[in-house]
Design a protein around this motif. Structure first.
Motif, mmCIF file in Angstrom:
data_model
loop_
_atom_site.group_PDB
_atom_site.id
_atom_site.type_symbol
_atom_site.label_atom_id
_atom_site.label_comp_id
_atom_site.label_asym_id
_atom_site.label_seq_id
_atom_site.Cartn_x
_atom_site.Cartn_y
_atom_site.Cartn_z
ATOM 1 N N UNK A 151 -18.125 -47.671 -10.524
ATOM 2 C CA UNK A 151 -18.352 -47.770 -9.082
ATOM 3 C C UNK A 151 -18.969 -46.498 -8.498
ATOM 4 N N UNK A 152 -18.570 -45.334 -9.002
ATOM 5 C CA UNK A 152 -19.109 -44.078 -8.479
ATOM 6 C C UNK A 152 -20.600 -43.953 -8.784
ATOM 7 N N UNK A 153 -20.999 -44.338 -9.992
ATOM 8 C CA UNK A 153 -22.416 -44.286 -10.338
ATOM 9 C C UNK A 153 -23.227 -45.188 -9.411
ATOM 10 N N UNK A 154 -22.705 -46.385 -9.122
ATOM 11 C CA UNK A 154 -23.385 -47.302 -8.218
ATOM 12 C C UNK A 154 -23.447 -46.732 -6.802
ATOM 13 N N UNK A 155 -22.354 -46.123 -6.349
ATOM 14 C CA UNK A 155 -22.332 -45.522 -5.009
ATOM 15 C C UNK A 155 -23.336 -44.377 -4.913
ATOM 16 N N UNK A 156 -23.466 -43.597 -5.982
ATOM 17 C CA UNK A 156 -24.437 -42.504 -5.985
ATOM 18 C C UNK A 156 -25.867 -43.043 -5.907
ATOM 19 N N UNK A 157 -26.093 -44.190 -6.538
ATOM 20 C CA UNK A 157 -27.424 -44.810 -6.463
ATOM 21 C C UNK A 157 -27.706 -45.268 -5.037
ATOM 22 N N UNK A 158 -26.719 -45.865 -4.394
ATOM 23 C CA UNK A 158 -26.888 -46.261 -2.993
ATOM 24 C C UNK A 158 -27.209 -45.032 -2.135
ATOM 25 N N UNK A 159 -26.492 -43.935 -2.370
ATOM 26 C CA UNK A 159 -26.725 -42.716 -1.588
ATOM 27 C C UNK A 159 -28.161 -42.214 -1.792
#
Length: 707
Positions: A151-159
């Motif tokens: 989930x953190x990797x995906x959130x970083x991509x969104x950012x």
């Protein structure tokens, strides 16, 4: 180095057969059909065609979304960001591009542009992809890495995408075909999770959604579902309490903004693929039914995306003419049945099985553009040469634009199909497909709710001998056109001055919703239309015909006397003071309830499934004051592809869709007041979706159905 999307292991290789469309139940309501209009030049008595196509501009099927026509782009494709690719996308009306490419999504790490275990082509990084997205005028649909990501990797991509780069990437799927991780015995999708169950996927979807929306609350999160009626729909893995779709939606229906399904009909040839498109309406209705069941009032805001589609025929007819027709037919049918985005698999792929189809070389390539590869001694044409599926998509781009209203159309002949849109300016565009490989067909066109002007229609055509989708002025009238074999034709008609929805002073009403369903009928309400409205009218769709169910000067109406357990699709139209009707609202499909005060109840549960077959258990109870000695239960299958093969504890027979059940030897007596119940089961088959029956009749009494 070539990379092909391999057929998912475990998908049925059996030929698929079309589903018939269920006719709506007869209503105890006075029908008031709208006037039937024909173009001034068309004399019905002098009709010369072998096929009649009828279009009803007042029967709305929904609004074309800006993301509607789409394609997949893959990081192993060295040509995905060629400048001419963006130009071809734009020319075809492509509105969405999915990245980083199918199963690769679950091994792809965006931050360093790597896919351990797979090939990554140069120049295919996220920013380069977004350059193509911008140049083509499309929007991205991005797949967050579930298989080896966090989930953190995906959130970083969104950012990075939306905060740092301000790409405004709206749609984010969580993983690709995660049900293919081996949980059902066939594994092609990478998944590092120890727990590969649908329950674990659901828990992770919630975690991904929380993390990603904490960065950008406007992003839309999508969960992966299996397509109803296709493997592994209905399969329950050891240790699970339900199949993939029921388990996932029970947990995440209020946490996601859309669901993603894939559709590969797995047929033997291109003609069978075209026929299989008839499965789609029932299968997509079942997706919406699942959303209604688990999301309740939230269902209306949850979209359906078909993020991969191709024929996947065993004969390998991918680049030749029948697959071009399949592309147009499948993608438009999906849009008409509630899908907001359809993404073709894929842009470039690679040469495969070489064959000859209709005198053309078929390169066995699932891409819509050539990548210049070879299979043996046979090589594809130059890189980025369009294949047949590209022209199928381009025909849809010529038919419609975002904001247009899709409207009902129908053909009298099995070899001709039709699709239509009512444009914002009042023009009516009709797509006609001749699915015969050898016979031309002359079509007579008839219209309801639209009157064509005197000008000849604009004509765009893709037929044998045409160099792509070409203008063909003077080859049709508003009343008649001859279709070459294996061809697509788009006609655009201008309305007669002063007629049609563009002349009305009222705009289309908002989306209707049901607010109650009971003994007094079904109550609908809707947001008010803009402009001057005299009254609102609610019409039910009956194929290409419509009938008036009710009218109101306000924004709600109660429709009485609808049969229990019956399904209805309705539009709301506004009528202005001059009597002109607006464009139709988006459609609403609902199923009426069963009597709450009935003297009997029936519970119907599917207890096992394997994609094209299932086991059901039925429990019948008598809650009335008198005992029942000997009983007969009847119900109708919602879909033509459903059947019964064997049963126990009852005698089950069927005549078409109608199923007749009589008690077994030991369960004939039903005590009063629910004192006991009778249960029986059967093995069934389904060719396409497998929706549960909605109404059961016990000894002539309609029972209350318990879900």
């Amino acid at each position: 180095m070539l990379f092909h999307r391999r057929p998912a292991g475990g998908r049925s290789a059996l030929p698929r057969h079309p589903l018939a469309v269920t006719a709506s139940a007869a209503l105890a309501v006075v029908a008031a059909a709208l006037p039937f209009s024909t173009p001034a030049s068309a004399d019905p008595a002098a009709a010369a065609g072998d096929t009649t196509v009828t279009v009803n501009a007042n029967a709305g099927l929904g609004t074309v979304d800006s993301a509607a026509l789409g394609a997949n782009a893959a990081i192993w494709d060295a040509h995905m960001n060629d400048p001419e690719v963006a130009s071809l996308y734009r020319a075809a009306g492509i509105g969405s591009l999915r990245y980083p490419g199918g199963s690769y999504a679950d091994i792809y790490h965006w931050v360093d542009h790597t896919a351990p275990g797979g090939y990554v082509a140069p120049g295919t990084g996220f920013d380069a992809f977004m350059g193509t997205v911008r140049d083509s005028g499309a929007q991205p649909i991005l797949i967050a890495n579930y298989g080896s990501g966090t989930p953190q990797e995906a959130a970083d991509w969104v950012r990075y995408a939306n905060i740092t780069k301000k790409y405004d990437a709206k749609y984010w799927e969580i993983g690709n075909e995660i049900y293919g991780n081996g949980v059902y015995g066939s594994g092609w999708e990478h998944d590092d999770h120890t727990d590969k169950s649908p329950g674990q996927y659901a828990r992770e979807v919630k975690a991904y959604a929380t993390a990603m929306k904490a960065v950008d609350p406007t992003v839309k999160i999508g969960a992966v579902l299996t397509m109803p009626g296709n493997w592994p729909d209905g399969v329950v893995a050891e240790g699970d309490s339900g199949d993939w779709n029921h388990t996932v939606l029970a947990a995440v229906a209020h946490d996601v903004d859309f669901v993603s399904v894939h559709w590969y009909p797995n047929t033997d040839n291109g003609d069978q693929s075209l026929a299989a498109v008839r499965q789609l309406p029932g299968e997509l209705r079942e997706v919406r039914s699942l959303l209604n069941r688990y999301a309740g009032d939230d269902s209306a805001r949850i979209g359906i995306a078909m993020t991969e589609v191709n024929s996947n025929s065993a004969g390998g007819a991918f680049t030749s003419r029948p697959n071009g027709l399949f592309t147009a037919e499948a993608m438009m049918t999906a849009l008409e049945n509630g899908v907001f985005a359809v993404n073709w698999w894929d842009t470039h792929n690679g040469a495969g099985n070489i064959s000859t189809v209709g005198g053309e070389t078929d390169y066995g390539d699932m891409g819509m553009l050539s990548n210049g590869s070879c299979s043996g001694s046979v090589c594809e044409p130059a890189v980025n040469t369009p294949f047949a599926p590209y022209y199928g998509i381009k025909a849809l781009g010529a038919l419609s634009a975002p904001g247009d209203s899709m409207v009902a159309s129908g053909s009298s002949g099995s070899e001709v199909s039709s699709h239509a849109v009512l444009r914002a300016n009042g023009d009516l565009a009709v797509l006609l497909l001749n699915k015969s490989s050898s016979a031309a067909h002359t079509v007579d066109l008839r219209y309801q709710g639209f009157t064509a002007g005197s000008a000849a229609p604009e004509v765009r055509r893709w037929a044998p001998g045409d160099d792509g989708l070409v203008d063909a002025p003077g080859t049709a009238t508003a009343g008649s056109v001859t279709l070459a074999p294996y061809s697509l034709t788009v006609l655009t008609m201008h309305p007669k001055t002063g007629t049609g929805s563009s002349a009305a002073t009222a705009g289309a009403p908002g989306a209707p919703r049901t607010t109650s369903s009971g003994a007094d009928g079904v109550t609908l309400n809707w947001p008010a239309a803009t402009g001057a409205v005299d009254r609102y009218e609610v019409y039910e769709q009956l194929g290409t015909n419509i009938q008036l169910l009710g009218s109101s000067t306000g924004t709600s109406v109660t429709i009485p006397n609808l049969p229990a357990g019956s399904r209805h699709t309705v539009n709301v139209l506004a009528r202005d003071k001059a009597g002109r009707l607006s464009r139709p609202s988006v459609p609403l499909t609902f199923t009426t309830g069963t009597p709450q005060n009935s003297t009997c109840t029936v519970s119907y549960q599917v207890t096992a499934g394997w994609g094209n077959g299932f086991v059901s258990n039925v429990v019948v109870s008598n809650v009335g004051p008198a005992a029942i000695d000997g009983w007969t239960l009847t119900f109708d299958w919602p879909s033509a592809g459903q059947s019964v093969s064997s049963s126990w504890n009852a005698n089950v027979t069927a005549n078409g869709r109608h199923v007749h059940v009589t008690n077994g030897e030991n369960n004939a007596r039903l005590a009063p007041n629910g004192g006991n119940s009778a249960s029986f089961g059967f093995v069934g088959g389904n060719d396409g979706a497998n929706p549960s029956p909605t109404a059961f009749t016990l000894n002539g009494t309609v029972c209350r159905t318990i879900s």
